[in-house]
Design a protein around this motif. Structure first.
Motif, mmCIF file in Angstrom:
data_model
loop_
_atom_site.group_PDB
_atom_site.id
_atom_site.type_symbol
_atom_site.label_atom_id
_atom_site.label_comp_id
_atom_site.label_asym_id
_atom_site.label_seq_id
_atom_site.Cartn_x
_atom_site.Cartn_y
_atom_site.Cartn_z
ATOM 1 N N GLN A 182 -2.183 -5.870 9.755
ATOM 2 C CA GLN A 182 -3.549 -6.372 9.754
ATOM 3 C C GLN A 182 -3.895 -7.007 8.416
ATOM 4 N N ASN A 186 -6.458 -8.229 5.370
ATOM 5 C CA ASN A 186 -7.522 -7.452 4.746
ATOM 6 C C ASN A 186 -8.890 -7.697 5.374
ATOM 7 N N TRP A 237 0.859 3.778 7.787
ATOM 8 C CA TRP A 237 0.793 2.327 7.951
ATOM 9 C C TRP A 237 -0.362 1.949 8.866
ATOM 10 N N CYS A 238 -1.104 0.944 8.461
ATOM 11 C CA CYS A 238 -2.266 0.498 9.233
ATOM 12 C C CYS A 238 -1.912 -0.623 10.196
ATOM 13 N N TYR A 261 0.184 -9.061 4.800
ATOM 14 C CA TYR A 261 -0.242 -9.720 6.036
ATOM 15 C C TYR A 261 -1.497 -10.564 5.841
ATOM 16 N N LEU A 282 -8.971 -5.169 7.990
ATOM 17 C CA LEU A 282 -9.064 -3.818 7.431
ATOM 18 C C LEU A 282 -10.478 -3.519 6.946
ATOM 19 N N ASN A 286 -1.340 -6.130 0.330
ATOM 20 C CA ASN A 286 -1.208 -6.402 1.766
ATOM 21 C C ASN A 286 -0.362 -7.664 2.007
ATOM 22 N N THR A 338 -6.565 -3.553 0.826
ATOM 23 C CA THR A 338 -5.359 -3.149 0.110
ATOM 24 C C THR A 338 -4.815 -4.354 -0.655
ATOM 25 N N SER A 378 -0.934 -0.806 3.706
ATOM 26 C CA SER A 378 -0.293 -1.958 4.332
ATOM 27 C C SER A 378 1.215 -1.957 4.147
#
Length: 483
Positions: free
Chosen positions: A304, A306, A300-301, A322, A309, A320, A317, A268
């Motif tokens: 988003q 968790n 980088w994902c 976000y 994810l 994170n 993560t 993240s």
């Protein structure tokens, strides 16, 4: 339970067959987690080439340039995982991954007709469903498929990321209910499964529409060849593997990239992104920091939370930025001031049903209290005092403020009470040597959700402690709903 597509040409087996016992295999004998990195010792046996080397050799045989990454097999808490690691020391700015366009599976490659691709994905199936169906039929071609080595690796990892868990779409229902009790993710899982089932029901229609695609597969129509359960497994595995490319035509935006996720670890906070390079016509990953040889490469994902994810990739993560939980406020139509309140809200581009996002360490959303103060106004005079300008928003009255704060505290406490475990129990599960990967990723998610709710509760309680004492008036006469 077998995942992904069909083994050989049997209609109900796994997507890929197991590697031969005579192949050389590379094992990470010991692995431990330290500051987010996997450290392990690699031991090689004495025969042939390893399974991971076969995939990379397949890339080279089909024109891929030399890669700065390799696949390593790790054994982590009894689970065997494949991960993409640095093949040599890398510096920030080095090209870690380079996969030519012709070795990437996208919809334009599947349909060879952008118009058809857009028609199907707009009206019938999602991009993920189309990619899933394509790979399911490619698997039935066995070693005759050009994608054989890639498909074999997809089946090997079974959609599992570095933490070893699959998407909750593939968990038993009892596990979802037990491990994720209290989390709004349970409802999202149910909705996603319904969506997958709806797409499964459209497979035969697409089969007949896209004759140019499926004429090369001398097999039965989709619902005869693949069960709903097998399609769900394949869909979840493709979902965990797909890359969202930016700045490309719609038919290229969803891509399956060899050496990419899920064996390429998502982060993240990483600044590295898998990107399409028009000049070289390849997908690249540029290292955003230095890597030592053998260290897992991260990308980088995207922004988003968790919950997303875990649903998509089976990972959580801890760092994170976000993460968020939605809090929705709904004004009742029966309120005599409903029309007046709606008019005020519309001036500020707000609705009578408004969702706010609670986040870790960021306090209450700045518009939440002003919105609730307006929502609980009981007469025209108090409504005139309600301000939605955050720079000058203030309590309307002691009674109104207490009503707002008590309702908010009650809602947060209700959310917390839905969880079956405490934060301390979540910590114990994460640290346990007997808990499985699914239990651990679930505990990580629940710990974060409770941290968000407890943070909001602490702020509300602080405001209550600072409020002027007034006589208890009982529940609000305005049935404002929080959800």
């Amino acid at each position: 339970m077998p995942i992904l597509l069909l083994r050989g040409k049997a209609p109900c087996a796994a997507f890929l067959s197991s590697p031969s016992q005579h192949r050389r295999r590379a094992y990470w004998i010991s692995a431990r987690q330290n500051a987010g990195r996997v450290h392990a010792t690699l031991v090689e046996s004495a025969n042939d080439t390893s399974r991971s080397a076969q995939l990379i050799q397949w890339l080279y045989n089909h024109g891929a340039p030399q890669q700065a990454v390799e696949i390593q097999e790790v054994v982590q808490e009894g689970n065997s995982l494949d991960i993409t690691t640095a093949a040599r020391d890398l510096k920030q700015g080095d090209l870690a991954l380079r996969i030519p366009e012709h070795l990437i599976i996208t919809l334009d490659r599947v349909f060879e007709d952008e118009a058809l691709a857009e028609l199907l994905t707009t009206n019938k199936l999602s991009e993920l469903a189309c990619l899933t169906l394509y790979l399911m039929y490619e698997k039935k071609n066995g070693k005759q498929s050009v994608w054989y080595e890639f498909i074999k690796e997809l089946d090997r990892v079974q959609g599992r990321g570095l933490q070893g868990a699959k998407s909750p779409l593939l968990w038993e229902d009892e596990q979802v209910q037990e491990y994720l009790a209290g989390s709004p993710l349970i409802g999202e899982i149910k909705e996603r499964l319904k969506g997958i089932e709806r797409e499964y029901d459209e497979l035969d229609t697409v089969w007949y529409l896209a004759g140019s695609l499926f004429k090369s597969y001398p097999f039965d129509s989709p619902t005869e060849a693949f069960s709903m359960n097998l399609f769900r497994q394949a869909f979840a595995a493709v979902q965990a593997s797909v890359v969202h490319l930016q700045g490309v035509p719609l038919s290229k935006r969803f891509a399956l990239v060899p050496l990419g996720p899920p064996i390429l670890s998502y982060s993240s906070t990483s600044k590295a992104m898998l990107q399409y390079c028009r000049e070289t016509r390849e997908v690249q990953l540029v290292a955003d920091r230095s890597y030592k040889r053998g260290e897992p490469i991260k990308a980088w994902c995207g922004p988003q939370p968790n919950r997303r994810l875990l649903l998509n990739y089976g990972i959580v993560t801890d760092d994170n930025p976000y993460d968020r939980l939605a809090l929705t406020v709904t004004l009742p139509h029966a309120d005599s001031l409903f029309q007046a309140k709606r008019a005020v809200l519309q001036q500020h581009k707000l609705a009578t049903q408004q969702t706010f996002q609670l986040q870790r360490g960021k306090g209450l959303p700045e518009m939440l209290l002003p919105y609730l103060r307006l929502a609980h106004c009981t007469d025209s005079e108090s409504l005139k005092q309600a301000s939605l300008d955050t720079c000058c928003s203030a309590p309307i009255s002691a009674e109104n403020e207490l009503t707002v704060l008590h309702q908010l505290a009650s809602h947060l406490q209700s959310c917390l009470s839905r969880y079956r475990t405490t934060a301390e129990e979540d910590e114990a599960t994460i640290a346990s040597t007997s808990a499985g990967p699914r239990q651990k990723v679930a505990a990580r998610l629940l710990r974060i959700e409770k941290e968000i709710l407890n943070g909001a509760m602490r702020e509300v309680q602080s405001l209550l402690d600072d409020s002027d004492p007034v006589e208890e008036t009982g529940p609000s006469v305005i049935p404002v709903r929080l959800s």
